[in-house]
Scaffold this motif. Structure first.
Motif: not given
Length: 566
Positions: A25-42
């Motif tokens: 299926r096509g790319y479907r990540w939401s804003k929350n999923e992207v922000i969660d990943l950035l916060n986790d790495i940070s």
């Protein structure tokens, strides 16, 4: 050729290119999923691993691939996170000047121009008129989210520290399949038949050829086969519900061996789905046959100890009880057993059982205290079985844990909230009337009253008849004792609900019928309704004060070594 399973840093992914097939299926990540990943790495802080040159790492979950040619891989599962990784790397390249990272390429089979579109993302935001489809919309939206996240961090935020953690300390679980049919692999993964669970990943650690330094390939294959065979034996043993539910109460249909890995894990992280795999992966930093043998021996030791407990009847019942009431876990008991001799461990179990019921006053235990009543009756049933010198049966913790259990009054109480509904009243009266005692005038008068009664739709008049019938079957017991432990027993909810506050002889008949059908009836419940506590000749249709006192005496006698009694 065997499948490959290993950890790869983001930096190691840069040497590859990836093809996203049309069945994805096509790319479907939401804003929350992207922000969660950035916060986790940070928020992630790499730290040194004791006795090694390694640092802890952040797990980005599995990516399942199949090699096409050269450095090009078909992505079977994980394209959502892979695309998100690409978008973050694209943004980070803005800060690197001439030293930009050479990124891997992503090509979508259904979007031939996708690579060009992705490369334009770092040339400011893509114009709206170029967002031609829903996939590009989500990709652009995710990229804007990444851009805004860093913008909100401000100029003082250390982007280079974030970049270093992201490319060096974040790792994906790289699973390279060598099966021919990619769609079949994708289907099996996504319908949950072969999820990359902790146990599957740990199995790959033990069976990965690169973990065996021995140059003798035949010897290596023999050891791998030995571990695989023992692994299957452990899994098959745990698939037996009697064994599984003796150890714990969790429903799990596949990969039950994972339970042993979980109790070995001393670094539990509830937010990390793969924390158990990460724990074992650290143990394999030093890749050698000795590492494999030592870790496998630890697993086998636990399984063998659990098997011994399961086979020894005394240990089975005492440990099963403590685990069933959540007083202790198998992990806690195993860790304690290491320091004890067998006799010391048995004494320890007895002390735990006493501890579990130390605040229960058996003489004054009433229906309202359901938690302690349930615990007391469970222990009573287990010890009754265990104390039998002839019967060698085992309490079925699997049936008990998978059932719903009520605290049941042995003889019924007058409960205005539990009067039969209008639809069932006539059947309730008819079933009860069969057992009315006709040896005295009161019984005969009640029978005449029942036979002539027809006003089942009149709530007030039926309530009076209902009370008369209950009183008749309770006339041989003191009313003040009806809520006492000596008038209570364990009964599965289905049986209990099936007879709706029936009188004692109807309950007795129902329980006997259910027992004949193979329904599990706890031993002490069966004894009560089969009139084991009655003097001969028994009054079959009545639970008498004498029955209650004999039942109470047996309760006290069985539990006397564990409960404080006057």
């Amino acid at each position: 050729m065997a499948n490959v399973l290993e950890l790869k840093t983001i930096n190691e992914l840069l040497q590859f290119n990836f093809f996203i097939p049309s069945y994805q299926r096509g790319y479907r990540w939401s804003k929350n999923e992207v922000i969660d990943l950035l916060n986790d790495i940070s928020d992630f802080k790499p730290r040194e691993v004791e006795n090694s040159d390694h640092k802890t790492w952040y797990c980005l979950q599995p990516i399942v691939v199949k090699k096409k040619k050269g450095n090009l891989f078909e992505v079977i599962d994980g394209q959502q996170r892979l695309t998100s990784i690409y978008l973050i790397l694209t943004h980070l390249n803005q800060y690197r000047g001439k030293g930009k990272l050479k990124l891997f390429e992503l090509e979508y089979e259904t979007r031939s121009e996708s690579s060009t579109f992705l490369k334009k993302l770092d040339e400011d935001l893509v114009p709206d008129n170029e967002i031609k489809n829903i996939d590009y919309f989500y990709i652009t939206d995710a990229y804007k989210t990444i851009d805004n996240w860093f913008l909100e961090k401000g100029d003082s935020y250390d982007v280079f520290e974030f970049t270093s953690k992201f490319i060096n300390n974040a790792k994906v679980i790289w699973y390279e399949s060598n099966e021919d049919d990619s769609i079949s692999i994708f289907t099996r993964i996504n319908v949950g038949k072969i999820p990359l669970t902790n146990s599957e990943l740990i199995k790959a650690l033990f069976l990965n050829s690169s973990n065996f330094e021995d140059r003798n390939k035949e010897k290596t294959k023999l050891r791998q086969l030995e571990i695989a065979t023992e692994w299957d034996f452990i899994e098959q043993s745990l698939q037996k519900n009697r064994f599984w539910y003796f150890l714990n109460g969790k429903e799990k249909s596949v990969n039950r061996i994972e339970f042993i890995f979980e109790i070995m894990n001393d670094e539990v992280d509830k937010n990390d789905k793969y924390d158990t795999f990460r724990f074992f992966n650290k143990k394999f930093y030093n890749k050698s046959k000795k590492t494999i043998d030592n870790n496998w021996q630890e697993i086998k030791q636990r399984f063998q100890r659990f098997s011994e407990w399961f086979e020894e009847r005394d240990l089975y019942h005492k440990i099963g009880y403590l685990v069933c009431i959540n007083h202790k876990t198998i992990k806690e008991l195993y860790n304690k057993s290491i320091d004890f001799t067998k006799s010391e461990f048995k004494d320890y179990l007895d002390s735990l059982i006493k501890e579990s019921v130390k605040n229960i006053d058996l003489e004054n235990l009433q229906y309202e205290d359901k938690e302690n009543v349930r615990k007391t009756l469970l222990l009573y049933n287990i010890l009754t079985l265990l104390n039998s010198k002839i019967d060698n049966s085992y309490f079925p913790f699997d049936l008990f844990k998978n059932g719903n259990w009520d605290i049941e009054h042995i003889t019924s109480i007058k409960d205005s909230n539990n009067i039969p509904s209008e639809k069932t009243r006539e059947a309730w009266v008819r079933e009860s009337s069969v057992f009315i005692d006709l040896d005295n005038d009161l019984g005969r008068n009640l029978k005449n009253k029942v036979d002539s009664f027809s006003q089942f739709n009149d709530d007030d008049k039926f309530a009076l008849l209902y009370e008369d019938i209950i009183s008749h079957f309770n006339e041989k017991i003191v009313e003040e004792d009806l809520d006492h432990i000596s008038n209570l027993t364990l009964l599965d909810s289905e049986t209990n609900r099936s007879y709706k506050n029936a009188v004692f002889p109807v309950k007795r008949k129902t329980i006997i019928d259910r027992d004949k059908q193979g329904v599990f009836i706890p031993i002490c419940t069966k004894n009560v309704f089969l009139k084991y506590f009655s003097e001969y000749p028994p009054k079959i249709s009545f639970w008498t004060q004498e029955d209650r006192k004999n039942y109470e005496k047996d309760l006290f006698n069985v539990l006397k070594n564990h409960l404080k009694l006057s």
